[in-house]
Motif scaffolding. Structure first.
Motif, PDB file in Angstrom:
ATOM      1  N   THR A  78       0.846  -1.194   0.000  1.00 40.79           N
ATOM      2  CA  THR A  78       0.000   0.000   0.000  1.00 40.79           C
ATOM      3  C   THR A  78       0.884   1.247   0.000  1.00 40.79           C
ATOM      4  N   GLY A  79       0.262   2.357  -0.355  1.00 42.52           N
ATOM      5  CA  GLY A  79       0.997   3.612  -0.429  1.00 42.52           C
ATOM      6  C   GLY A  79       1.349   3.938  -1.867  1.00 42.52           C
ATOM      7  N   ALA A  80       1.480   5.233  -2.148  1.00 42.60           N
ATOM      8  CA  ALA A  80       1.683   5.689  -3.520  1.00 42.60           C
ATOM      9  C   ALA A  80       3.150   5.958  -3.821  1.00 42.60           C
ATOM     10  N   LYS A  81       3.516   5.674  -5.058  1.00 43.55           N
ATOM     11  CA  LYS A  81       4.779   6.148  -5.606  1.00 43.55           C
ATOM     12  C   LYS A  81       4.428   7.292  -6.538  1.00 43.55           C
ATOM     13  N   THR A  82       5.002   8.449  -6.304  1.00 43.05           N
ATOM     14  CA  THR A  82       4.517   9.648  -6.976  1.00 43.05           C
ATOM     15  C   THR A  82       5.539  10.286  -7.914  1.00 43.05           C
ATOM     16  N   THR A  83       6.554   9.511  -8.294  1.00 39.59           N
ATOM     17  CA  THR A  83       7.468   9.994  -9.324  1.00 39.59           C
ATOM     18  C   THR A  83       7.655   8.905 -10.377  1.00 39.59           C
ATOM     19  N   ARG A  84       7.955   9.334 -11.587  1.00 41.80           N
ATOM     20  CA  ARG A  84       8.182   8.397 -12.692  1.00 41.80           C
ATOM     21  C   ARG A  84       9.343   7.456 -12.368  1.00 41.80           C
ATOM     22  N   ASP A  85      10.413   7.998 -11.801  1.00 39.99           N
ATOM     23  CA  ASP A  85      11.591   7.181 -11.492  1.00 39.99           C
ATOM     24  C   ASP A  85      11.274   6.095 -10.468  1.00 39.99           C
TER      25      ASP A  85
END
Length: 234
Positions: free
Chosen positions: A210-217
């Motif tokens: 769970t939780g977001a990854k908020t960058t393309r890298d």
């Protein structure tokens, strides 16, 4: 002249009424605004689309390293709404050859979640990166605008409208999973989004959380790492 009264046996009456009752019930269940239900998994041995190869059913579970069950949803393959909602199952993306699809990514979201929205905003422009890696990205809409409120078809439409599926965000499949009926055992809905990577050749769960990854890298780094893991399963 006395009118003739024809006595009809009750068994005949029941037989005559049954079809009408069924039609009435079907009409009620198909009323506008009703939420299509997801199917909590298909029976094992469901035939698939790769010749005589069947969806793998051994060691099925919810843990990383196990195979994911062949869940079935209602939604819009590739974000295309021209013909209305259709059945979508994970088996549709099972590719034992690995030639068309290498990785299946599922992102479970709630409309109430800021992190879900932030993650989708980053993912949208990444479609060419995902296609180059043969990654399919599926969005599973689990909850509506209120935490804990099961999603409806209206919520699914709102999500697709917000992120301009088939225009600025083409090609992402979106499905309905009301109240996390299918995928609930995998995550805490209060912590949405949930993301999982699945090896399309074996349907093995490679990573999840769970939780977001908020960058393309961040997103591509995890996908590339899981593609490397998948290569070890060959």
């Amino acid at each position: 002249m006395r009118a003739m009264v024809l006595e009809v046996p009750m068994s005949v009456v029941r037989n005559l009424l049954a079809p009408a009752v069924l039609v009435s019930l079907f009409a009620c269940s198909s009323s506008p605004g009703a939420s299509p239900e997801s199917d909590a998994g298909l029976d094992s041995g469901e035939p698939q689309y790769w010749g005589e190869t069947w969806y793998p059913t051994e060691d099925v579970g919810t843990k990383t390293g196990q195979r994911i069950k062949n869940y079935k949803f209602v939604g819009f393959p590739d974000g295309d709404r021209a013909e209305g909602p259709k059945p979508v199952s994970l088996a549709d993306y099972y590719d034992p050859t690995g030639k068309t699809i290498k990785l299946i990514h599922i992102q479970a979201v709630g409309l109430w979640s800021t992190n879900c929205r932030l993650e989708m905003e980053v993912v949208g422009p990444m479609k060419p990166d995902l296609d180059a890696r043969k990654v399919v990205w599926i969005v599973s809409v689990a909850e509506g605008l209120t935490p804990g409120m099961p999603s409806t078809m209206d919520d699914l439409a709102k999500w697709m409208n917000n992120y301009k599926f088939k225009s600025a965000f083409p090609g992402f499949t979106a499905v309905l999973d009301p109240g996390s009926r299918n995928l609930g055992p995998f995550y805490d809905a209060a912590a949405l989004p949930w993301n999982v990577d699945i090896d399309a050749k074996t349907m093995t769960i490679l990573s999840q959380g769970t939780g977001a990854k908020t960058t393309r890298d961040q997103i591509l780094s995890e996908i590339d790492a899981d593609l490397a893991k998948a290569a070890q399963l060959r």
